[in-house]
Design a protein around this motif. Structure first.
Motif, mmCIF file in Angstrom:
data_model
loop_
_atom_site.group_PDB
_atom_site.id
_atom_site.type_symbol
_atom_site.label_atom_id
_atom_site.label_comp_id
_atom_site.label_asym_id
_atom_site.label_seq_id
_atom_site.Cartn_x
_atom_site.Cartn_y
_atom_site.Cartn_z
ATOM 1 N N SER A 1 0.829 -1.197 0.000
ATOM 2 C CA SER A 1 0.000 0.000 0.000
ATOM 3 C C SER A 1 0.868 1.253 0.000
ATOM 4 C CB SER A 1 -0.928 -0.003 1.217
ATOM 5 O OG SER A 1 -1.664 1.180 1.270
ATOM 6 N N ASP B 1 -4.928 0.665 -4.379
ATOM 7 C CA ASP B 1 -5.516 0.855 -3.050
ATOM 8 C C ASP B 1 -6.864 0.164 -2.889
ATOM 9 O OD1 ASP B 1 -3.431 2.230 -1.985
ATOM 10 O OD2 ASP B 1 -4.295 4.216 -2.326
ATOM 11 N N TYR B 2 -7.754 0.297 -3.867
ATOM 12 C CA TYR B 2 -9.085 -0.299 -3.731
ATOM 13 C C TYR B 2 -8.996 -1.815 -3.641
ATOM 14 C CZ TYR B 2 -13.759 -1.922 -4.711
ATOM 15 O OH TYR B 2 -14.956 -2.583 -4.639
ATOM 16 N N ARG C 1 -7.353 -2.832 -0.327
ATOM 17 C CA ARG C 1 -8.254 -2.686 0.816
ATOM 18 C C ARG C 1 -9.308 -3.795 0.814
ATOM 19 N NH1 ARG C 1 -8.249 1.085 4.372
ATOM 20 N NH2 ARG C 1 -7.123 2.617 3.172
ATOM 21 N N GLU D 1 -9.743 -6.660 3.693
ATOM 22 C CA GLU D 1 -11.023 -6.889 4.366
ATOM 23 C C GLU D 1 -11.421 -8.365 4.303
ATOM 24 O OE1 GLU D 1 -15.426 -5.024 4.091
ATOM 25 O OE2 GLU D 1 -13.709 -3.658 3.944
ATOM 26 N N HIS E 1 -7.701 0.757 9.938
ATOM 27 C CA HIS E 1 -8.994 0.117 9.703
ATOM 28 C C HIS E 1 -9.015 -1.296 10.294
ATOM 29 C CE1 HIS E 1 -12.800 -0.757 7.862
ATOM 30 N NE2 HIS E 1 -12.292 -1.830 7.285
#
Length: 188
Positions: free
Chosen positions: A23, A29-30, A33, A37, A83
């Motif tokens: 990152s 990035d999308y 991420r 998750e 996060h």
């Protein structure tokens, strides 16, 4: 099982950390991420599934707390993982509350349940108050021994001393609130 929780927690953190390095390099990035998750969800599901192998709720809760704490310690060293850290912090709070309830039920369950079950005003108020006084008297005779047991159990169950002391403090605070509520019921 101790080795299992350590391997599970460290494996997850290693994967998340390597993704964090990517990152920093600006790699998708999308997608990154989204993958983090999914990885977090798989890790969480695995921990819950492994916890189910323990026969008592207390051991299950302890297993999850130690894992969440270890993950928290490692993730908190990198600000790019806020996060992921937030998710496991939430799980720590939820599981700590569950553990506190288990501890109180284990050591003071009968007295707490009896006080909570008394229905003031529905039957003879004098009977409920008299029962409460007897329960509180029994409680006052045993609370020191029970707190000593809770303290020694928590110290032995948690590898992180600070986490153990936080759990002990929450347990004792919750006990004090419940005892104060019970006393208030008997004086009204």
């Amino acid at each position: 099982w101790v080795g299992a929780w350590l391997c599970v927690a460290l494996g997850f953190v290693g994967r998340v950390s390597s993704r964090a390095v990517l990152s920093k390099c600006g790699v998708g990035d999308y997608q990154l991420r989204n993958n983090l998750e999914r990885l977090r969800k798989a890790q969480y599901d695995l921990l819950v599934k492994l916890a189910e192998r323990f026969t008592t709720p207390k051991r299950r809760s302890c297993f999850l707390l130690n894992n969440y704490d270890l993950i928290h310690q490692i993730l908190s060293t990198d600000e790019n993982l806020e996060h992921e850290l937030g998710f496991f912090d939430d799980q720590l709070i939820i599981e700590t509350d569950a553990f506190v309830q288990i501890e109180l039920e284990t050591h003071f369950g009968d007295a707490l349940l009896q006080i909570e079950s008394l229905e003031f005003g529905k039957s003879s108020p004098d009977v409920a108050v008299e029962q409460s006084i007897q329960i509180l008297k029994a409680f006052s005779e045993q609370w020191k021994q029970q707190i000593t047991k809770i303290n020694s159990e928590i110290v032995s169950l948690f590898s992180n001393y600070n986490r153990g002391m936080d759990i002990l403090q929450r347990t004792l605070s919750s006990l004090l609130v419940k005892y104060t509520d019970a006393r208030a019921k008997t004086t009204t």
